[in-house]
Design an enzyme around this catalytic site. Structure first.
Site, PDB file in Angstrom:
ATOM      1  N   CYS A 132     -36.348  10.032  -6.888  1.00 45.19           N
ATOM      2  CA  CYS A 132     -35.675  11.126  -6.616  1.00 45.19           C
ATOM      3  C   CYS A 132     -35.906  12.285  -7.464  1.00 45.19           C
ATOM      4  CB  CYS A 132     -34.031  10.935  -6.722  1.00 45.19           C
ATOM      5  SG  CYS A 132     -32.874  12.037  -6.588  1.00 45.19           S
ATOM      6  N   CYS A 135     -32.993  14.429  -8.969  1.00 41.33           N
ATOM      7  CA  CYS A 135     -32.309  13.677  -9.839  1.00 41.33           C
ATOM      8  C   CYS A 135     -32.970  13.852 -11.296  1.00 41.33           C
ATOM      9  CB  CYS A 135     -32.061  12.286  -9.525  1.00 41.33           C
ATOM     10  SG  CYS A 135     -31.203  11.795  -7.956  1.00 41.33           S
ATOM     11  N   ASP A 136     -34.068  13.458 -11.091  1.00 37.67           N
ATOM     12  CA  ASP A 136     -34.895  13.218 -12.524  1.00 37.67           C
ATOM     13  C   ASP A 136     -35.968  14.428 -12.845  1.00 37.67           C
ATOM     14  OD1 ASP A 136     -33.563  10.940 -12.701  1.00 37.67           O
ATOM     15  OD2 ASP A 136     -35.009   9.704 -11.644  1.00 37.67           O
TER      16      ASP A 136
END
Length: 316
Positions: A132, A135-136
């Site tokens: 992701c 997300c990261d």
């Protein structure tokens, strides 16, 4: 006989459990093979509102579960092998538990990221390997990143990651990309994106002190193996909704995601609601999943308290 059963314990399922438990619906929540969902494979979660210093993924999910239990939600560990949604009460076969029945069903079984299946991949998930970018990506500011994949999602992830990384290398096992032309052109025009075509991922190589060192790949033209050094590896080869047990039971789209009526969580079967990634292949975020979990709980509560008030013919 249960009033309502919730399948899945990611942000969507647990949010639905909190709302339904507070409404005295006494939901039974069935955990699958991945309790807590994809967030349990994430270390720091910095984009979930309310945590200015971030929170560990497993800790966030544990807090959600405790909150649901506080209001009376009951949890069961098991795997639903098949379902009969042809009539109410709905029937679910749970491995190791037998048959369960319920008046209403909330589907929050999520979608699993497709993985490469190579050594070092799962072991380093959340420790240098991710599925992701949204997300990261922030954690790789000024660092080198590899994105594996050749479709639209890979091009999109790679382009997004150039906002943070100093360099993004796209690794693809073929000499031609599967992505649409517009997505290819966008990636190819980005100076930060490099290319490693005709390379087959073989192994995620780690450092002695921890973290990943690089991705070992095999050159399909020469057969030789080489190590592509990187600080982070993003696998972008697609997602698979966890809906195999639902095929033939309710309407799914061409990718296998559950269809819901626009603006609601109602499915094609009266009394069945869907929330989270199992019905969302666009956003796939913890906060959007939690939002639809709230919607599913409210839709479900309204249904159980007076099904006649809902015009199910407008479901899809």
């Amino acid at each position: 006989m249960r009033k309502v059963i919730i399948l899945g314990t990611g942000p969507a399922g647990l949010t639905a459990a909190i709302y339904l438990a507070r409404a005295n619906m006494k939901p039974l929540v069935i955990e699958g093979q991945e309790p807590g969902g994809q967030l349990t494979t994430t270390t720091d979660v910095e984009n979930f509102p309310g945590f200015p210093d971030g929170i560990l993924g497993p800790e966030l999910m544990d807090n959600m579960r405790k909150q649901a239990e506080r209001f009376g939600a009951e949890f069961m560990r098991g795997w639903v092998t098949d379902a009969d949604l042809s009539q109410r009460p709905f029937k679910l076969n749970v491995e190791g538990e037998g048959e369960l029945e319920c008046e209403a069903l909330v589907l929050s079984t999520g979608a699993s990221a497709k993985l490469l299946g190579i050594p070092g991949e799962k072991e380093n998930m959340g420790q240098g390997v991710s599925t992701c970018a949204t997300c990261d990506g922030f954690f790789y500011r000024g660092k080198k990143i590899i994105v594996v994949g050749g479709g639209d999602s890979a091009m999109e992830e790679a382009t997004f990651l150039t906002k943070f990384a100093s360099e993004v290398t796209i690794v693809h096992r073929r000499d031609q990309l599967r992505a649409s032309k517009i997505m290819q052109d966008r990636a190819k025009s980005n100076e930060k994106i490099k290319w490693a075509m005709n390379r087959v991922p073989v192994e995620v190589v780690t450092k002695e002190e921890g973290g990943i060192k690089g991705l070992k790949v095999r050159n399909k033209e020469t057969g030789e193996e080489e190590l592509l050094e990187t600080d982070g590896l993003f696998v972008a080869i697609g997602h698979r909704p966890n809906t195999d047990f639902l095929k033939g039971q309710l309407d799914l789209d061409e990718l296998g995601y559950v269809k819901v009526a626009p603006g609601t969580t109602r499915t094609s079967v009266e009394g069945v609601f869907a929330c989270g990634d199992v019905q969302d292949h666009v956003y796939r975020q913890a906060i959007t999943a939690a939002g639809t979990g709230c919607m599913a709980a409210m839709d479900c509560e309204k249904y159980l308290e007076g099904a006649a008030t809902i015009d199910w013919s407008q479901a899809l």
